[in-house]
Each structure stands twice: as structure tokens, then as C-alpha cells.
Motif scaffolding. Structure first.
Motif, PDB file in Angstrom:
ATOM      1  N   ARG A   1     -42.385  -2.590  -7.478  1.00  0.00           N
ATOM      2  CA  ARG A   1     -43.151  -1.743  -6.576  1.00  0.00           C
ATOM      3  C   ARG A   1     -44.032  -0.805  -7.377  1.00  0.00           C
ATOM      4  NH1 ARG A   1     -38.861   0.855  -2.317  1.00  0.00           N
ATOM      5  NH2 ARG A   1     -37.634  -1.018  -1.859  1.00  0.00           N
TER       6      ARG A   1
ATOM      7  N   GLU B   1     -40.338   5.800  -2.079  1.00  0.00           N
ATOM      8  CA  GLU B   1     -39.515   5.239  -1.022  1.00  0.00           C
ATOM      9  C   GLU B   1     -40.373   4.688   0.110  1.00  0.00           C
ATOM     10  OE1 GLU B   1     -36.640   7.982   0.407  1.00  0.00           O
ATOM     11  OE2 GLU B   1     -35.531   8.103  -1.491  1.00  0.00           O
ATOM     12  N   TRP B   2     -39.873   3.625   0.725  1.00  0.00           N
ATOM     13  CA  TRP B   2     -40.480   3.073   1.918  1.00  0.00           C
ATOM     14  C   TRP B   2     -39.725   3.597   3.136  1.00  0.00           C
ATOM     15  CZ3 TRP B   2     -40.324  -2.498  -0.423  1.00  0.00           C
ATOM     16  CH2 TRP B   2     -41.472  -2.725  -1.166  1.00  0.00           C
TER      17      TRP B   2
ATOM     18  N   ALA C   1     -37.450   3.296   6.405  1.00  0.00           N
ATOM     19  CA  ALA C   1     -36.266   2.447   6.548  1.00  0.00           C
ATOM     20  C   ALA C   1     -36.614   1.062   7.064  1.00  0.00           C
ATOM     21  CB  ALA C   1     -35.259   3.123   7.479  1.00  0.00           C
TER      22      ALA C   1
ATOM     23  N   GLU D   1     -37.655  -1.521   4.421  1.00  0.00           N
ATOM     24  CA  GLU D   1     -36.730  -1.910   3.367  1.00  0.00           C
ATOM     25  C   GLU D   1     -36.065  -3.253   3.690  1.00  0.00           C
ATOM     26  OE1 GLU D   1     -36.309  -0.638   0.549  1.00  0.00           O
ATOM     27  OE2 GLU D   1     -37.059   1.427   0.657  1.00  0.00           O
TER      28      GLU D   1
ATOM     29  N   GLU E   1     -32.802  -9.628  -2.347  1.00  0.00           N
ATOM     30  CA  GLU E   1     -33.746  -9.770  -3.459  1.00  0.00           C
ATOM     31  C   GLU E   1     -32.978 -10.296  -4.664  1.00  0.00           C
ATOM     32  OE1 GLU E   1     -37.060  -6.573  -3.517  1.00  0.00           O
ATOM     33  OE2 GLU E   1     -35.294  -5.474  -2.827  1.00  0.00           O
TER      34      GLU E   1
ATOM     35  N   ARG F   1     -37.008 -13.402  -2.729  1.00  0.00           N
ATOM     36  CA  ARG F   1     -36.727 -12.485  -1.619  1.00  0.00           C
ATOM     37  C   ARG F   1     -36.640 -13.323  -0.340  1.00  0.00           C
ATOM     38  NH1 ARG F   1     -40.387  -9.590  -5.213  1.00  0.00           N
ATOM     39  NH2 ARG F   1     -39.328  -7.690  -5.920  1.00  0.00           N
TER      40      ARG F   1
ATOM     41  N   ARG G   1     -44.456  -7.608   3.822  1.00  0.00           N
ATOM     42  CA  ARG G   1     -43.009  -7.773   3.899  1.00  0.00           C
ATOM     43  C   ARG G   1     -42.452  -7.503   5.303  1.00  0.00           C
ATOM     44  NH1 ARG G   1     -44.012  -2.753   2.421  1.00  0.00           N
ATOM     45  NH2 ARG G   1     -42.589  -1.121   3.164  1.00  0.00           N
TER      46      ARG G   1
END
Length: 465
Positions: free
Chosen positions: A62, A74-75, A77, A80, A88, A109, A139
Motif C-alpha cells: 500500500r 489505514e483504510w 473498515a 479492508e 492475502e 488476494r 478492491r
């Protein structure tokens, strides 16, 4: 308020003369010789999945505050893998490339449950920014539909990035057959991609049920060129075949590029191709582009910048002197993936979009603007169709800013006339989003972005873009 569109998350000659016969025989002989020049890729040795924990971290692939060397940003929630029950898996693979040994890593993934796997996989190389670009951008929609992502490290520089992150874990990785002289093609790069693509279609290290059915080579910006090199270079895709004689790669979808030349499309590519070009690409003075065809689509997205900022700012973004754009970047990139999945599984090409409008064909001809100052034509999004901002590129400041976009709010009196209240704006935005979804121009998986956009509109007087 109009209810947002929703859908289920998982969907899924006859020769008559002796002379002509002789010509045909010669042609067949030549064709057979060409086939013999192709080969099935070698299968690499595989170790893994390689376990990881807080004391032995797997590189996250990332972009973070410093392009991956520190803790990644951070992404939310719902972005994720755990939220979608995704895994992964990291593997170390070893083999021969350009006549020399290599050991590198791949990441697979995928859904935790095989029943949720769509059979579609996007294969991409790790970007120099230490990120798996297609994975990051698509994603959410990809995980909602059970797609898989294969990340490949295929250059010494990228191996060095892994070792800088965790020296002990990645100490044994090396690509000894790589060519590192500037301007020289590196045969090892393509050989590694080919071997991984073959591995994941025929001998997945997780078991045969995880073999990929639809293998699509992908990439963005620098890695879009890597993908096109693999498709176009002599030692790339054309050098290989699957066991049954079919193409190693089933399709190509890349973005942050204007894509292959017309000549390359006409003479080299024999699989479906989708190119998603941002405004940064067609703002560079290029005004002529290959025409859409049976196996090719070009989508030019009005207002879209080269780099995404709605979810994850780039390192150095705070040095940009103009407001950051907040464009629905990831939704539009996933739209291209959804088109490709349906193309491969249903056999019908996706819609052809209008091209961006220019004042002429001359180099640097002016872009035609709509009534809100946004580029006219092209693939539209809810943000430019129900606009309260003018989107443009580039931003100003450092190198990164030059790849980012800006969004300037329309005058207050104009906004008030178009949307007297937030509820008026919301009603128009939701209605247009539903129309775009129904017509196949916006992915239903990203309706959550519409709520965020309404919130942004409501807070525009108190919050910077």
C-alpha cells in the motif's frame, strides 16, 4: 428522496484450385512454425503461504505516508480484506528467468471461501511506489464480486523495496538474470510474469480449485507500461501459450495511460483490451486516439486525475497549492474491471463511450468545457453530471501535485440557484446516479460514495476540499 439502485453483490473458405491449395499448404506450414516458436511457461517452485505476524511483517503493498516504508495509511473498515472475508496469501517462488535463477514473491488476494471465487483474477506487478495499484483501486467492488488479485515482484528494485521493509523476511529474494542497464529491455521481467500467470491458471499453490479461469493483466501508470510491454514485446505474451494452445493472458485492462498505439492494436493484440484514461493523460497534448473496435475500448473519464485522493492521499499532497479534487476515482476504475469481467464471462463487448471533446485535432487543441467548466464528453460520473465543482488537472506544487487534480467550487450564487438546499442536491445526485447505473455507466457497488458526496456538499462551507 429517490431510493438508490441496488443489486446482489455476487453476480456473475473453400479452396477450389491446385494453386490455391499450394498457397494454403505453405501458409499452414508457416503457421505451424510460428506455433513451434511458442512455448508453455515453466512452472516455478513455490513456498508458502508464508506466515506473518507483528514481529515478521509481510509488506502491505500500500502507499502510505512515505510510499510504503512506514505504517500504511489505514483504510475504512469496509475497505479492508477482513470485512469481505478475504485472505492475502504471500508466496515465495523460485525458477529460471533469462537463464539465471530468481527467487521472488507473489501475493494472492482471494476470498477465504472457494464458493465465493468468481474465477477472475487481475495480475499486476508491484508499482515502484510499492503498491498494487489495481488491487487498491478496485478492491471494494472486486471483493464484493469474488474476484482475485495476483501481485508479482519482477525487478531487483522492487525486491530492494521489500528488503528495505523487512530485511530478514525477504533476505533470500533475488533476480539474478535481470538486465539493469538504463534503456535496455529486461527479459527476466516478462519471463517471471509468464511463469506466475501459468502457475496460477494450472497449478495454484492453494489447490486446483483455485486455478484462475479468466487471467487479466493489469496495471496503472508505470505498471500499465509493464503490462503493455508484456503484451507487445517478443519475449512477452506472444512467446507463450497454454497447454491447449490458447493465449496465456485472456485480456488486458490498464489505466492511467492512453494505451497501445493503433498499430500495436492492429498487429499484436489478439485479446480484449480496455484502457481507462484520466484527464491527466489526455491533457498532455495528445489529441488522436485508436478507434474503438470489436476487441478494444477506450474510456476517457472527464475530470479524473492521475492519482487518487478521495481515499488515500499521496506523500507530499499537502504541498499542493490548489484544493485537492476528491474525485470518485476508485468507482470509475472498478467500472472498467466490471466491464472486462462481463466481457470475458458473457462474450459481449462493453458499451462504447463518447470521447472527450476538443476544439480540433491539432496538438494541444483546447478541451471543450461544459456549463460547469468540466470537460465535455467522455465517460461521465455523478460528480460531473450533477456538479457543484469544476474538476481539472494538474494541481500545482511538487511532482506529485502535478499528477493530482483540483476541484474548485462553483460560485455560491450559482450553487444556490442549482441546488437551493442540500436535499435538492441529494435528490438530483441520487436520480442521476440511478440513471448511470441503469445505463451501465456507474457501478452499483459504489453507491456508498454518493452518501459521502452528499455529506461533502453539506459541509462545503466549513470543510476544505
Amino acid at each position: 428522496m429517490t431510493k438508490l439502485y441496488s443489486r446482489e453483490p455476487f453476480g456473475r473458405f473453400a479452396l477450389k484450385s491446385a494453386a490455391m491449395s499450394s498457397i494454403a499448404t505453405l501458409a499452414l506450414t508457416m503457421a505451424a512454425s510460428a506455433v513451434l516458436a511458442q512455448s508453455v511457461p515453466a512452472l516455478p517452485d513455490v513456498e508458502g503461504p508464508v506466515s506473518a505476524d507483528e514481529t515478521d511483517m509481510q509488506h502491505p503493498s500500500r502507499r502510505g505516508p512515505t510510499l510504503g516504508q512506514e505504517t500504511p495509511q489505514e483504510w475504512p473498515a469496509y475497505g479492508e480484506p477482513a470485512f469481505h472475508d478475504y485472505v492475502e496469501d504471500e508466496f515465495f517462488i523460485s525458477g529460471q528467468a533469462n537463464g539465471e535463477p530468481y527467487t521472488t514473491r507473489i501475493v494472492f488476494r482471494r476470498p477465504a471461501d472457494i464458493d465465493d471465487f468468481s474465477g477472475y483474477a487481475s495480475i499486476e506487478t508491484l508499482h515502484p511506489a510499492q503498491s498494487a495499484q489495481m488491487w487498491m483501486a478496485t478492491r471494494i467492488g472486486g471483493m464484493m464480486n469474488g474476484h482475485a488479485y495476483i501481485e508479482v515482484v519482477n525487478t531487483p528494485g522492487l525486491v530492494g523495496s521489500l528488503q528495505a521493509y523487512n530485511a530478514e523476511r525477504y533476505a533470500d529474494l533475488a533476480i539474478e538474470g535481470a538486465v539493469t542497464e538504463e534503456g535496455q529491455a529486461d527479459p527476466a521481467q516478462n519471463e517471471i510474469i509468464a511463469q506466475v500467470a501459468y502457475l496460477m491458471q494450472t497449478a495454484s499453490p492453494l489447490g486446483a480449485e483455485w486455478n484462475v479461469e479468466h487471467m487479466v493483466i493489469s496495471g496503472a501508470s508505470a505498471t500499465s507500461r509493464t503490462a503493455m510491454n508484456f503484451m507487445e514485446q517478443e519475449n512477452g505474451n506472444s512467446a507463450y501459450r497454454m497447454d491447449d494452445g490458447s493465449s496465456l493472458i485472456d485480456a488486458m485492462y490498464v489505466w492511467d495511460t492512453n494505451g497501445p498505439s493503433q498499430d500495436a492494436l492492429d498487429t499484436i493484440y489478439d485479446v480484449p483490451v480496455i484502457i481507462l484514461a484520466t484527464q491527466t493523460e489526455w491533457d498532455d497534448g495528445t489529441r488522436t486516439f485508436p478507434a474503438d473496435s470489436e476487441d478494444y475500448r477506450l474510456y476517457q473519464v472527464a475530470g479524473m486525475p492521475h492519482l487518487e485522493s478521495r481515499e488515500m492521499y499521496e506523500a507530499g499532497w499537502n504541498e499542493c497549492t490548489l484544493p485537492i479534487d476528491n474525485f470518485m476515482f476508485n468507482a470509475m476504475v472498478f467500472m472498467g474491471m466490471d466491464y472486462m469481467y462481463n466481457w470475458l464471462t458473457e462474450g459481449q463487448g462493453p458499451p462504447m463511450a463518447d470521447r472527450i471533446e476538443f476544439e480540433g485535432d491539432a496538438e494541444n487543441a483546447t478541451i471543450v468545457l461544459d456549463e460547469h467548466g468540466n470537460a465535455a464528453g467522455g465517460m461521465r460520473s455523478p460528480q460531473v453530471d450533477v456538479a457543484w465543482e469544476t474538476f481539472s488537472t494538474p494541481n500545482e506544487g511538487n511532482f506529485v501535485c502535478g499528477l493530482m487534480g483540483t476541484a474548485i467550487a462553483l460560485p455560491d450564487d450559482q450553487i444556490a440557484q442549482m441546488y437551493p438546499t442540500t436535499a435538492d442536491y441529494a435528490e438530483q445526485l441520487v436520480a442521476q446516479t440511478n440513471r448511470l447505473i441503469d445505463e451501465g455507466w456507474f457501478p452499483a457497488e459504489y453507491i456508498f460514495e454518493i452518501g459521502k458526496e452528499i455529506e461533502r456538499f453539506a459541509s462545503r462551507d466549513s470543510t476544505a476540499n
